[in-house]
Design a protein around this motif. Sequence first.
Motif: not given
Length: 159
Positions: A5-28
Amino acid sequence: MSKNLEKNVLQIFKDVKAADFGNHEWFFMLDLAQRVSLVSGFQYLLTLEDINITLFPHQEEAVLTVLQNMQGSALLSDEVGLGKTMIALSILSELKYWNLVNSVLIITPSSLVNQWYDEIVEKYNMEIPVVASGRGNFKQDQFITSINLATKHAKKILN
């Protein structure tokens, strides 16, 4: 919290930092990250994967204790060689990651200034400049200096 779970949570935060701002995936991902961030306190360390060292269990426990119970402030004192520098820098790394600290002043004995700088750069991927003379920039938000210079130029640092 389980390691998986810790790895999954860490990956979520990293994905948010890396995602393109404003698209559907970023908001999710942002919504998911905000929900995770509502978990009280520092239950796990998010920057462990980003640093170039592995903390020993007693060091990780000390970092979590300072973050969870001491609001990120502590006087670290222990025997030589037990990792006080790594504990302090790990605390700093977490606080910077969460934008909970804006200014950093590291005061060390003169003989350790370059060691601290090297360890910050090599192991924590951070740049904190060194002020090595009385003509240095004491108005920076972050810097490392010696006890001697800090004592001689305390007014410059505090003003």
